[in-house]
Every structure is written in C-alpha cells, then in structure tokens.
Design a protein around this motif. Structure first.
Motif, PDB file in Angstrom:
ATOM      1  N   ALA A 171       0.748  -1.102  -0.053  1.00  0.00           N
ATOM      2  CA  ALA A 171      -0.072   0.073   0.204  1.00  0.00           C
ATOM      3  C   ALA A 171       0.824   1.396   0.035  1.00  0.00           C
ATOM      4  CB  ALA A 171      -0.946   0.004   1.140  1.00  0.00           C
ATOM      5  N   THR A 172       0.202   2.282  -0.213  1.00  0.00           N
ATOM      6  CA  THR A 172       0.702   3.681  -0.164  1.00  0.00           C
ATOM      7  C   THR A 172       0.820   4.040   1.281  1.00  0.00           C
ATOM      8  OG1 THR A 172      -1.514   4.475  -0.088  1.00  0.00           O
ATOM      9  CG2 THR A 172      -0.330   4.375  -2.267  1.00  0.00           C
ATOM     10  N   GLU A 173       1.432   5.203   1.885  1.00  0.00           N
ATOM     11  CA  GLU A 173       1.478   5.582   2.937  1.00  0.00           C
ATOM     12  C   GLU A 173       0.027   5.940   3.647  1.00  0.00           C
ATOM     13  OE1 GLU A 173       4.516   8.822   4.050  1.00  0.00           O
ATOM     14  OE2 GLU A 173       2.452   9.889   4.580  1.00  0.00           O
ATOM     15  N   PRO A 174      -0.138   5.396   4.676  1.00  0.00           N
ATOM     16  CA  PRO A 174      -1.399   5.428   5.360  1.00  0.00           C
ATOM     17  C   PRO A 174      -1.764   7.024   5.795  1.00  0.00           C
ATOM     18  CG  PRO A 174       0.044   4.657   6.961  1.00  0.00           C
ATOM     19  CD  PRO A 174       0.814   4.616   5.803  1.00  0.00           C
ATOM     20  N   LYS A 175      -3.047   7.598   5.817  1.00  0.00           N
ATOM     21  CA  LYS A 175      -3.563   8.527   6.283  1.00  0.00           C
ATOM     22  C   LYS A 175      -4.149   8.139   7.538  1.00  0.00           C
ATOM     23  CE  LYS A 175      -6.492  12.524   5.484  1.00  0.00           C
ATOM     24  NZ  LYS A 175      -7.520  13.119   4.543  1.00  0.00           N
ATOM     25  N   VAL A 176      -3.638   9.194   8.493  1.00  0.00           N
ATOM     26  CA  VAL A 176      -4.437   8.945  10.168  1.00  0.00           C
ATOM     27  C   VAL A 176      -5.452   9.686  10.233  1.00  0.00           C
ATOM     28  CG1 VAL A 176      -3.811   9.327  12.578  1.00  0.00           C
ATOM     29  CG2 VAL A 176      -1.927   8.474  10.989  1.00  0.00           C
ATOM     30  N   LEU A 177      -6.746   9.137  10.347  1.00  0.00           N
ATOM     31  CA  LEU A 177      -7.862   9.756  10.474  1.00  0.00           C
ATOM     32  C   LEU A 177      -8.148   9.947  11.820  1.00  0.00           C
ATOM     33  CD1 LEU A 177     -10.012   7.457   8.520  1.00  0.00           C
ATOM     34  CD2 LEU A 177      -8.849   9.382   7.742  1.00  0.00           C
ATOM     35  N   PRO A 178      -8.799  11.217  12.229  1.00  0.00           N
ATOM     36  CA  PRO A 178      -9.107  11.843  13.462  1.00  0.00           C
ATOM     37  C   PRO A 178     -10.027  10.873  14.039  1.00  0.00           C
ATOM     38  CG  PRO A 178     -10.048  13.372  11.903  1.00  0.00           C
ATOM     39  CD  PRO A 178      -9.260  12.320  10.945  1.00  0.00           C
ATOM     40  N   THR A 179      -9.974  10.588  15.358  1.00  0.00           N
ATOM     41  CA  THR A 179     -10.596   9.440  16.213  1.00  0.00           C
ATOM     42  C   THR A 179     -11.569  10.501  16.937  1.00  0.00           C
ATOM     43  OG1 THR A 179      -8.928   8.032  16.159  1.00  0.00           O
ATOM     44  CG2 THR A 179     -10.714   7.516  17.721  1.00  0.00           C
ATOM     45  N   GLU A 180     -12.730  10.082  16.936  1.00  0.00           N
ATOM     46  CA  GLU A 180     -13.707  10.673  18.031  1.00  0.00           C
ATOM     47  C   GLU A 180     -13.977   9.986  19.160  1.00  0.00           C
ATOM     48  OE1 GLU A 180     -17.437  11.827  16.027  1.00  0.00           O
ATOM     49  OE2 GLU A 180     -16.404  12.224  14.037  1.00  0.00           O
ATOM     50  N   ILE A 181     -14.061  10.599  20.181  1.00  0.00           N
ATOM     51  CA  ILE A 181     -14.487   9.999  21.336  1.00  0.00           C
ATOM     52  C   ILE A 181     -15.983  10.296  21.732  1.00  0.00           C
ATOM     53  CG2 ILE A 181     -13.780   9.918  24.047  1.00  0.00           C
ATOM     54  CD1 ILE A 181     -11.098  10.725  23.264  1.00  0.00           C
ATOM     55  N   VAL A 182     -16.525   9.179  21.730  1.00  0.00           N
ATOM     56  CA  VAL A 182     -18.163   9.285  22.001  1.00  0.00           C
ATOM     57  C   VAL A 182     -18.369   9.059  23.667  1.00  0.00           C
ATOM     58  CG1 VAL A 182     -20.345   8.221  21.424  1.00  0.00           C
ATOM     59  CG2 VAL A 182     -18.554   8.259  19.620  1.00  0.00           C
ATOM     60  N   ARG A 183     -18.912  10.030  23.928  1.00  0.00           N
ATOM     61  CA  ARG A 183     -19.522  10.082  25.259  1.00  0.00           C
ATOM     62  C   ARG A 183     -20.905   9.912  25.709  1.00  0.00           C
ATOM     63  NH1 ARG A 183     -14.607  11.150  27.725  1.00  0.00           N
ATOM     64  NH2 ARG A 183     -13.224  12.941  26.893  1.00  0.00           N
ATOM     65  N   SER A 184     -21.309   9.066  26.740  1.00  0.00           N
ATOM     66  CA  SER A 184     -22.558   8.933  26.648  1.00  0.00           C
ATOM     67  C   SER A 184     -22.953   9.683  27.673  1.00  0.00           C
ATOM     68  CB  SER A 184     -22.847   7.361  27.204  1.00  0.00           C
ATOM     69  OG  SER A 184     -24.013   7.441  27.510  1.00  0.00           O
ATOM     70  N   PRO A 185     -24.235  10.672  27.650  1.00  0.00           N
ATOM     71  CA  PRO A 185     -25.057  11.587  28.595  1.00  0.00           C
ATOM     72  C   PRO A 185     -25.292  10.639  29.693  1.00  0.00           C
ATOM     73  CG  PRO A 185     -26.373  11.113  26.831  1.00  0.00           C
ATOM     74  CD  PRO A 185     -25.176  10.397  26.461  1.00  0.00           C
ATOM     75  N   TYR A 186     -25.596   9.321  29.567  1.00  0.00           N
ATOM     76  CA  TYR A 186     -25.891   8.517  30.675  1.00  0.00           C
ATOM     77  C   TYR A 186     -24.832   8.242  31.714  1.00  0.00           C
ATOM     78  CZ  TYR A 186     -29.795   7.987  27.542  1.00  0.00           C
ATOM     79  OH  TYR A 186     -30.743   8.356  26.551  1.00  0.00           O
ATOM     80  N   ILE A 187     -23.596   7.902  31.311  1.00  0.00           N
ATOM     81  CA  ILE A 187     -22.842   7.952  32.363  1.00  0.00           C
ATOM     82  C   ILE A 187     -22.589   8.852  33.503  1.00  0.00           C
ATOM     83  CG2 ILE A 187     -19.924   7.798  32.618  1.00  0.00           C
ATOM     84  CD1 ILE A 187     -19.982   6.690  29.677  1.00  0.00           C
ATOM     85  N   GLY A 188     -22.914  10.322  33.094  1.00  0.00           N
ATOM     86  CA  GLY A 188     -22.854  10.983  34.347  1.00  0.00           C
ATOM     87  C   GLY A 188     -23.927  10.873  35.162  1.00  0.00           C
ATOM     88  N   VAL A 189     -25.128  10.398  34.613  1.00  0.00           N
ATOM     89  CA  VAL A 189     -26.330  10.370  35.404  1.00  0.00           C
ATOM     90  C   VAL A 189     -25.965   8.910  36.296  1.00  0.00           C
ATOM     91  CG1 VAL A 189     -28.628   9.594  35.137  1.00  0.00           C
ATOM     92  CG2 VAL A 189     -28.024  11.364  33.673  1.00  0.00           C
TER      93      VAL A 189
END
Length: 194
Positions: A171-189
């Motif tokens: 393959a060609t040189e990989p492109k690093v993609l931004p990683t989204e951190i998904v936070r649950s609103p239920y964790i705080g509750v």
C-alpha cells in the motif's frame, strides 16, 4: 515508472469487503482496494538483500534521488466486518476454525509512515503507560498481494495448530484519521445516582 500515492489515487479502488476477498483471493490478487481500520502494531522490516534494495529503488524523500529499499513497515490492523462474522476453514470438515466477529486482521506493507503515525508508534515503543498496542484509525489504498497463515493465541484457543489466515496488501502511505471519542450522557447520570 513506480507507483506513487498520486498515481494510485487516480485509479478507482474497490472498497474492501473481507468475506468477498476471502472467497475469491485469486480473482482479487493485484486489485486495488481502499482499507480503513485500526492500526494496532507497526513493525519495521529490514531488507538486507542488495538485489532487492536496488530493484525497488524510489525517490522517497523528494530529493530527486532514488533511494534503495533498505526497509519497509508492516502494519497489523483490524478492518470492520460491518456486523458480520467470518470463519476461514481448512476444509469442509473443519469445526474448530476461529470465528471473527465485527473486525478481521489484515497486514499492510508500506514504504513510509506519516509523521503522526511515527510519533504514536515511538510513544508506544518508549513505554507509554497503559498502552500495549497502537490504536490509530487509518485509511490507505493498497493492492491485494496474497493471504498468509500464522499462529496466534486466539486461533490456538480454537484449534490445536492455532493458525489464522490474513490478507496482505502492498500500500501507499497511510492517512491517519481523527478519532472521535463518543461520550454517553447516561454515564454522568449513573455516576451521580451511585
């Protein structure tokens, strides 16, 4: 002329579908695919054979000089199965072949790494606490080369011989993609209730 990332991007790569690839590896050999997944380990492979170093010379650093292929990188990564499961059997009677659900291991050989992947890998190698494997989301274009079988702990837990099959891509040189951190609103509750 040698393939470059720009030349490869003008071709129309196929989106990688692991079940289809594993059913027809002969037909897929040499085909260009888009791979997206999680890079888990990077290994620098030294090329010692002078003949191979010369045969695969390319201007890697943009200085107009052809650089010998004295090393490349093997990226071990997992690609999504989009909710499917895959089992690669040795034969029709094989009842112990490991089952992979949701993700499947692939190996990708690249000549260069982007700076952010180099940095992540260096942090890992230097012993960043609480991290034993790389976790970088990457996208790249690669030619399917072949499948290979190798022993793993996971496959050994399912079968005495412990072999699993993975595709290899060039393959060609990989492109690093931004990683989204998904936070649950239920964790705080939940925390506030406890």
């Amino acid at each position: 002329s040698k393939p470059t990332s720009a030349k490869l991007s003008r071709k129309q790569p196929r989106k990688l579908e692991i079940p289809d690839l594993l059913r027809n590896t002969t037909g897929a050999q040499g085909q260009l695919f888009t791979l997206e997944g999680t890079a888990r380990r990077i290994t620098r492979i030294v090329v010692e054979d002078p003949g191979i170093q010369e045969q695969f010379k390319a201007d890697i650093d943009g200085d107009g000089q052809a650089d010998p292929l004295d090393h490349y990188y093997q990226i071990d990564m997992f690609v999504s199965l989009k909710g499917k499961s895959v089992q690669v059997k040795k034969d029709a009677d094989d009842k112990n072949a490991p089952v992979f659900s949701n993700v499947y291991p692939v190996n990708v050989c690249v000549r260069t790494l982007p700076p952010e992947l180099v940095k992540m890998n260096q942090e890992l190698v230097s012993g960043t606490p609480n991290q034993d494997l790389l976790r970088a989301t990457v996208r790249l274009h690669g030619f399917f080369f072949k499948t290979w079988s190798y022993q793993t702990v996971y496959a050994s837990s399912k079968d005495e011989e412990g072999f699993q099959t993975s595709p290899i891509f060039i393959a060609t040189e990989p492109k690093v993609l931004p990683t989204e951190i998904v936070r649950s609103p239920y964790i705080g509750v939940m925390i506030s209730i406890v």
